[in-house]
Design a protein around this motif. Sequence first.
Motif, PDB file in Angstrom:
ATOM      1  N   PHE A 134     -10.196  -0.697  -0.597  1.00 17.20           N
ATOM      2  CA  PHE A 134      -9.783  -1.662   0.410  1.00 17.20           C
ATOM      3  C   PHE A 134     -10.731  -1.694   1.603  1.00 17.20           C
ATOM      4  O   PHE A 134     -10.818  -2.709   2.296  1.00 17.20           O
ATOM      5  CB  PHE A 134      -8.333  -1.424   0.827  1.00 17.20           C
ATOM      6  N   ASP A 135     -11.478  -0.625   1.831  1.00 19.50           N
ATOM      7  CA  ASP A 135     -12.562  -0.709   2.813  1.00 19.50           C
ATOM      8  C   ASP A 135     -13.587  -1.746   2.362  1.00 19.50           C
ATOM      9  O   ASP A 135     -14.081  -2.546   3.161  1.00 19.50           O
ATOM     10  CB  ASP A 135     -13.246   0.656   2.981  1.00 19.50           C
TER      11      ASP A 135
ATOM     12  N   GLY B  87       0.705   4.021  -3.042  1.00 19.56           N
ATOM     13  CA  GLY B  87       0.362   5.405  -2.748  1.00 19.56           C
ATOM     14  C   GLY B  87       1.424   6.384  -3.199  1.00 19.56           C
ATOM     15  O   GLY B  87       1.128   7.488  -3.667  1.00 19.56           O
TER      16      GLY B  87
ATOM     17  N   ARG C 289       0.831  -1.211   0.000  1.00 18.73           N
ATOM     18  CA  ARG C 289       0.000   0.000   0.000  1.00 18.73           C
ATOM     19  C   ARG C 289       0.864   1.259   0.000  1.00 18.73           C
ATOM     20  O   ARG C 289       0.544   2.241  -0.691  1.00 18.73           O
ATOM     21  CB  ARG C 289      -0.920   0.017   1.233  1.00 18.73           C
ATOM     22  N   ARG C 290       1.967   1.235   0.729  1.00 21.67           N
ATOM     23  CA  ARG C 290       2.857   2.399   0.751  1.00 21.67           C
ATOM     24  C   ARG C 290       3.414   2.664  -0.642  1.00 21.67           C
ATOM     25  O   ARG C 290       3.395   3.803  -1.128  1.00 21.67           O
ATOM     26  CB  ARG C 290       3.994   2.172   1.744  1.00 21.67           C
TER      27      ARG C 290
ATOM     28  N   ARG D  30      -4.510   6.767  -4.834  1.00 22.05           N
ATOM     29  CA  ARG D  30      -4.425   6.478  -3.401  1.00 22.05           C
ATOM     30  C   ARG D  30      -5.790   6.620  -2.740  1.00 22.05           C
ATOM     31  O   ARG D  30      -6.197   5.780  -1.930  1.00 22.05           O
ATOM     32  CB  ARG D  30      -3.402   7.402  -2.741  1.00 22.05           C
ATOM     33  N   LYS D  31      -6.540   7.665  -3.113  1.00 23.38           N
ATOM     34  CA  LYS D  31      -7.886   7.854  -2.564  1.00 23.38           C
ATOM     35  C   LYS D  31      -8.808   6.712  -2.996  1.00 23.38           C
ATOM     36  O   LYS D  31      -9.598   6.195  -2.203  1.00 23.38           O
ATOM     37  CB  LYS D  31      -8.448   9.193  -3.016  1.00 23.38           C
ATOM     38  N   HIS D  32      -8.710   6.313  -4.274  1.00 25.44           N
ATOM     39  CA  HIS D  32      -9.502   5.178  -4.759  1.00 25.44           C
ATOM     40  C   HIS D  32      -9.192   3.923  -3.951  1.00 25.44           C
ATOM     41  O   HIS D  32     -10.104   3.182  -3.555  1.00 25.44           O
ATOM     42  CB  HIS D  32      -9.215   4.940  -6.243  1.00 25.44           C
ATOM     43  N   LEU D  33      -7.902   3.653  -3.709  1.00 18.81           N
ATOM     44  CA  LEU D  33      -7.537   2.443  -2.974  1.00 18.81           C
ATOM     45  C   LEU D  33      -8.050   2.470  -1.543  1.00 18.81           C
ATOM     46  O   LEU D  33      -8.422   1.423  -0.996  1.00 18.81           O
ATOM     47  CB  LEU D  33      -6.022   2.248  -2.981  1.00 18.81           C
ATOM     48  N   ASP D  34      -8.072   3.638  -0.932  1.00 18.36           N
ATOM     49  CA  ASP D  34      -8.619   3.730   0.432  1.00 18.36           C
ATOM     50  C   ASP D  34     -10.071   3.248   0.449  1.00 18.36           C
ATOM     51  O   ASP D  34     -10.471   2.486   1.340  1.00 18.36           O
ATOM     52  CB  ASP D  34      -8.546   5.172   0.933  1.00 18.36           C
ATOM     53  N   ILE D  35     -10.849   3.685  -0.538  1.00 19.81           N
ATOM     54  CA  ILE D  35     -12.248   3.251  -0.627  1.00 19.81           C
ATOM     55  C   ILE D  35     -12.333   1.771  -0.996  1.00 19.81           C
ATOM     56  O   ILE D  35     -13.080   0.995  -0.396  1.00 19.81           O
ATOM     57  CB  ILE D  35     -12.999   4.110  -1.661  1.00 19.81           C
TER      58      ILE D  35
END
Length: 200
Positions: free
Chosen positions: A103-104, A88, A84-85, A96-101
């Motif tokens: 991976f939730d 990002g 993830r680091r 990075r914002k897309h991945l935050d959503i």
Amino acid sequence: MSKRAPIHRPGPIADLIWTVDIPLMMFLFGTKDRWHRVFAYDWSETSGIVCHKQTCLAMQGQKVAGVLVSHTLEEFDAHFVQTRRRQGETEGPAFRKHLDIAFDLMTQLFPHGLDGSYFVFDLAVSADARHQGIRRNLIDAAIAKAKAAGCVRVCLDVAADNDAVQFYKRIGMQVAVETRVPQLANQHGVGTHLHMVLPL
């Protein structure tokens, strides 16, 4: 024959992994080009979800016929942070914002394994190399690695409509959890998934 992956060219391996669950990969990465970049960030490293050290390849001459990516549960959690680091840092703030959503939603689709689990993250066999025992050789490699690590079960997540489900059932894997996330199914075509477990 399966063996620990050398520093092989990443492209053919990324292509093979892409085929395992195309709707999921499209949701996560959007395009195969982006997946190739993301895969390459991890591949040459010694840590990361799809780094070469966590991978076994089945080769037919110079061709990659099958790939296994696997971890102990503790390794996976640590490697996930590294991956993830990198994603990002290299793909920019919008991704990075897309991945935050994303991976939730992944935490809803994919149950976290139990302590003592050995996790098969990806197992793929090329279409023209199927029915040759490659999938069995790769899962046997995962079982051997699990036992060497002192794990008590092998687990994996697979789309319910994947042909491999029947193979996993034949070798004794059981469906422990069945999940469907309406947002993923209705908006992205990512349907029901099975968390399957093989006690050792």
